[in-house]
Design an enzyme around this catalytic site. Structure first.
Site, mmCIF file in Angstrom:
data_model
loop_
_atom_site.group_PDB
_atom_site.id
_atom_site.type_symbol
_atom_site.label_atom_id
_atom_site.label_comp_id
_atom_site.label_asym_id
_atom_site.label_seq_id
_atom_site.Cartn_x
_atom_site.Cartn_y
_atom_site.Cartn_z
ATOM 1 N N ASN A 213 -10.524 -0.983 -11.097
ATOM 2 C CA ASN A 213 -10.842 0.216 -10.315
ATOM 3 C C ASN A 213 -10.548 1.452 -11.164
ATOM 4 O OD1 ASN A 213 -7.978 1.030 -9.840
ATOM 5 N ND2 ASN A 213 -7.941 -0.982 -8.870
ATOM 6 N N ASP A 282 -7.438 -6.277 -5.024
ATOM 7 C CA ASP A 282 -7.156 -7.130 -3.862
ATOM 8 C C ASP A 282 -7.676 -8.548 -4.059
ATOM 9 O OD1 ASP A 282 -5.813 -5.292 -2.227
ATOM 10 O OD2 ASP A 282 -7.713 -4.285 -1.779
ATOM 11 N N LYS A 292 -18.327 -16.709 -22.092
ATOM 12 C CA LYS A 292 -19.064 -15.570 -21.544
ATOM 13 C C LYS A 292 -20.220 -16.068 -20.667
ATOM 14 C CE LYS A 292 -21.738 -11.600 -22.955
ATOM 15 N NZ LYS A 292 -22.511 -11.001 -24.025
ATOM 16 N N PRO A 308 -1.857 -11.724 -4.797
ATOM 17 C CA PRO A 308 -0.624 -11.583 -4.001
ATOM 18 C C PRO A 308 -0.431 -10.129 -3.594
ATOM 19 C CG PRO A 308 -0.103 -11.905 -6.333
ATOM 20 C CD PRO A 308 -1.589 -12.108 -6.187
ATOM 21 N N ASP A 309 -0.011 -9.906 -2.347
ATOM 22 C CA ASP A 309 0.284 -8.532 -1.916
ATOM 23 C C ASP A 309 1.726 -8.227 -2.321
ATOM 24 O OD1 ASP A 309 0.950 -6.174 -0.563
ATOM 25 O OD2 ASP A 309 -0.683 -6.521 0.865
ATOM 26 N N PHE A 326 1.533 3.232 -1.080
ATOM 27 C CA PHE A 326 0.497 4.256 -1.075
ATOM 28 C C PHE A 326 -0.696 3.667 -0.324
ATOM 29 C CE2 PHE A 326 0.966 8.004 -3.895
ATOM 30 C CZ PHE A 326 2.279 7.803 -4.284
ATOM 31 N N LYS A 340 -1.121 0.171 7.684
ATOM 32 C CA LYS A 340 -0.506 -0.464 6.504
ATOM 33 C C LYS A 340 1.013 -0.363 6.572
ATOM 34 C CE LYS A 340 -4.388 -0.212 3.406
ATOM 35 N NZ LYS A 340 -5.193 0.559 2.502
HETATM 36 O O1 PMT Z 1 -3.755 6.323 -10.757
HETATM 37 P P1 PMT Z 1 -4.418 7.625 -10.343
HETATM 38 O O2 PMT Z 1 -5.751 7.837 -11.004
HETATM 39 O O3 PMT Z 1 -3.493 8.798 -10.497
HETATM 40 O O4 PMT Z 1 -4.759 7.502 -8.786
HETATM 41 C C1 PMT Z 1 -3.732 7.440 -7.865
HETATM 42 C C2 PMT Z 1 -4.001 6.421 -6.752
HETATM 43 C C3 PMT Z 1 -5.171 6.913 -5.907
HETATM 44 C C4 PMT Z 1 -4.341 5.056 -7.346
HETATM 45 C C5 PMT Z 1 -2.666 6.326 -5.922
HETATM 46 O O5 PMT Z 1 -2.378 7.578 -5.389
HETATM 47 C C6 PMT Z 1 -2.814 5.323 -4.801
HETATM 48 O O6 PMT Z 1 -3.276 5.605 -3.714
HETATM 49 N N1 PMT Z 1 -2.384 4.054 -5.072
HETATM 50 C C7 PMT Z 1 -2.570 2.928 -4.152
HETATM 51 C C8 PMT Z 1 -4.002 2.487 -4.217
HETATM 52 C C9 PMT Z 1 -4.281 1.271 -3.381
HETATM 53 O O7 PMT Z 1 -4.538 0.253 -3.932
HETATM 54 O O8 PMT Z 1 -4.126 1.419 -2.111
HETATM 55 P P2 PMT Z 1 -4.359 0.222 -1.033
HETATM 56 O O9 PMT Z 1 -4.517 0.964 0.226
HETATM 57 O O10 PMT Z 1 -5.449 -0.686 -1.440
HETATM 58 O O11 PMT Z 1 -3.006 -0.585 -1.087
HETATM 59 C C10 PMT Z 1 -1.908 -0.292 -0.228
HETATM 60 C C11 PMT Z 1 -0.596 -0.490 -0.951
HETATM 61 O O12 PMT Z 1 -0.404 -1.881 -1.233
HETATM 62 C C12 PMT Z 1 -0.465 0.225 -2.271
HETATM 63 O O13 PMT Z 1 0.854 0.733 -2.349
HETATM 64 C C13 PMT Z 1 -0.698 -0.863 -3.311
HETATM 65 O O14 PMT Z 1 0.040 -0.607 -4.522
HETATM 66 C C14 PMT Z 1 -0.132 -2.083 -2.605
HETATM 67 N N2 PMT Z 1 -0.775 -3.346 -2.969
HETATM 68 C C15 PMT Z 1 -2.079 -3.571 -2.701
HETATM 69 C C16 PMT Z 1 -2.650 -4.788 -3.000
HETATM 70 C C17 PMT Z 1 -1.851 -5.792 -3.608
HETATM 71 N N3 PMT Z 1 -2.374 -6.968 -3.917
HETATM 72 N N4 PMT Z 1 -0.562 -5.556 -3.858
HETATM 73 C C18 PMT Z 1 -0.001 -4.371 -3.561
HETATM 74 O O15 PMT Z 1 1.199 -4.143 -3.834
#
Ligand code: PMT
Length: 427
Positions: A213, A282, A292, A308-309, A326, A340
């Site tokens: 991403n 995710d 390839k 894994p989350d 976040f 969340k």
């Molecule tokens: O890196 P930058 O360009 O500065 O951009 C910043 C950002 C937009 C990436 C940052 O501010 C941000 O929002 N990060 C979280 C992005 C995200 O993946 O959000 P989500 O809503 O999909 O995930 C929710 C939370 O679960 C996040 O804290 C993520 O780190 C965590 N997560 C998600 C999936 C996973 N498999 N494991 C996790 O720990």
């Protein structure tokens, strides 16, 4: 001199007002830049009588701003942009007249307008004749500014340019430098350990392709830097990014969600706070092709499986740290973020809308923060919330760290009270 590191990459807006001490500001600009700070100078008309904008331009490496309603300046970096740009507004020297105008909320020139328009801390270094400084009008103005959380540094006592002796000399550039650096060192997280994730992850499709991403890591790196400034010991676990890690963090580079999870789990046992700013993929390919993949058909189906989350797993630990997620959303920001927070059983979530100029891969962001009030982890949660308006990620990170520190200590004290109450009941 460790404090000085705090000035590295800081955006300092130096306001210079009319006074003989303005010559010291020229040296201050040079010293600030030596410490890695970016400096923009705003001069009042009075200041230009004592020192030329050209001198300040040469030393700061930037055009000097003098006029509020100047077409050229406003079409470049206008007063609102300047106010937003700064991590701190330092007015040195601050004359008696400027202090009076600031105390009365006037916005009749560029510098006074900026002081009203900024959300950054405003710091002033008074410089004036000792009689003017001790005059009750000036002292009342200083009190008013103090009540508004404007920090006053100095003045010093000694021989003055006017031949008198007493309080009113502006602090020397070295002292101003130290005081400015001190502002970025809050000590809020002293003795605490933080684990922070940042950046994207990469999930391989075949040896040459991957799913990822747009995360640049800037938000997470800014959070790690702000935590170090606040006195924490920080481990930063980062996906592949193109920026340098902050000084004094333990930096671990990973590629995939699995690697990030393993690195977090190895580090988390003795962490007090976990902040998940990473944009973890995710899904990953169920089977990564060994060679390839060839373009043999019009369609290609990839079977994906969940990664894994990491955040939810940390929050589930029996001795979970204070856990901050976040949420990056393109719609229904507040509802999705609160879901969340609840579903992953977090202490706090920082929600950011992904859009033009915000979120992924840009310098600025805006955050809506929700946290669980008190020591409750289940059921109907009472939520605190705070909005952090659009600002550079460095500034938002410092504000976020402040909120996290407050909530962390509140939760800790609520837990201690519960333990105490239970102990009293048993006896
Ligand atoms: O890196 P930058 O360009 O500065 O951009 C910043 C950002 C937009 C990436 C940052 O501010 C941000 O929002 N990060 C979280 C992005 C995200 O993946 O959000 P989500 O809503 O999909 O995930 C929710 C939370 O679960 C996040 O804290 C993520 O780190 C965590 N997560 C998600 C999936 C996973 N498999 N494991 C996790 O720990």
């Amino acid at each position: 001199m460790m404090l000085m590191k705090n000035l590295s990459n800081k955006r300092i807006l130096l306001g210079v007002t009319g006074g003989i001490a303005a010559y010291k500001s020229a040296e201050l600009v040079r010293r600030l830049r030596d410490q890695g700070a970016e400096v923009r100078v705003v001069m009042t008309r009075g200041a230009c009588e004592f020192i030329t904008p050209l001198t300040m331009q040469a030393l700061s490496g930037r055009a000097v701003h003098t006029e509020l309603l100047d077409h050229a300046s406003e079409s470049g970096m206008g007063h609102i942009e300047l106010a937003r740009w700064s991590d701190i507004v330092l007015v040195a020297p601050a004359s008696a007249n400027f202090i009076a105008r600031l105390a009365h909320g006037l916005a009749d020139d560029l510098l006074s307008t900026l002081c009203l328009a900024t959300t950054a801390p405003v710091v002033i270094a008074p410089a004036m004749n000792q009689q003017m400084w001790t005059n009750s009008a000036t002292q009342e103005n200083i009190e008013t500014l103090g009540r508004r959380s404007i920090k006053i540094i100095g003045p010093a006592e000694g021989a003055q340019a006017c031949g008198e002796i007493g309080p009113g000399r502006m602090l020397e550039p070295e002292q101003l430098l130290q005081e400015t650096a001190q502002i970025f060192s809050t000590g809020l997280l002293t003795d605490l350990k933080l684990t922070v994730t940042a950046g994207p992850t990469r999930e391989a499709i075949d040896p040459v392709r991957y799913i990822t991403n747009h995360s640049s890591g800037r938000m997470g790196y800014a959070v790690a830097r702000a935590a170090v400034e606040a006195g924490a010991s920080v481990t930063l676990i980062s996906g592949p990014v193109a920026i340098d890690p902050p000084h004094r963090v333990r930096h671990i580079s990973v590629d995939t969600a699995d690697q990030m999870r393993d690195a977090v789990m190895l580090d988390i046992a003795d962490s007090d706070i976990f902040i998940a700013a990473a944009a973890v993929a995710d899904y990953r390919c169920a089977d990564v092709a060994e060679q390839k993949i060839k373009k043999n058909s019009d369609d290609l189906n990839l079977v994906l499986q969940k990664t894994p989350d990491i955040l939810a797993e940390v929050a589930r630990l029996s001795r979970a740290p204070f856990t901050v997620g976040f949420a990056a959303e393109t719609e229904n920001l507040l509802v999705n973020a609160q879901l969340k927070l609840k579903n992953k059983n977090l202490d706090m979530i920082a929600a950011n809308l992904v859009g033009e100029g915000l979120g992924f891969n840009v310098d600025e962001n805006a955050l809506q923060i929700f946290w669980v009030v008190g020591n409750q982890t289940q059921g109907n949660q009472i939520l605190g919330n705070q909005t952090l308006e659009k600002a550079p990620k460095e500034r938002l990170a410092r504000q976020l760290i402040q909120i996290i520190a407050n909530c962390y200590y509140e939760k800790k004290s609520a837990q201690e009270n519960t333990i105490q109450e239970n102990t009293t009941q048993v006896h």
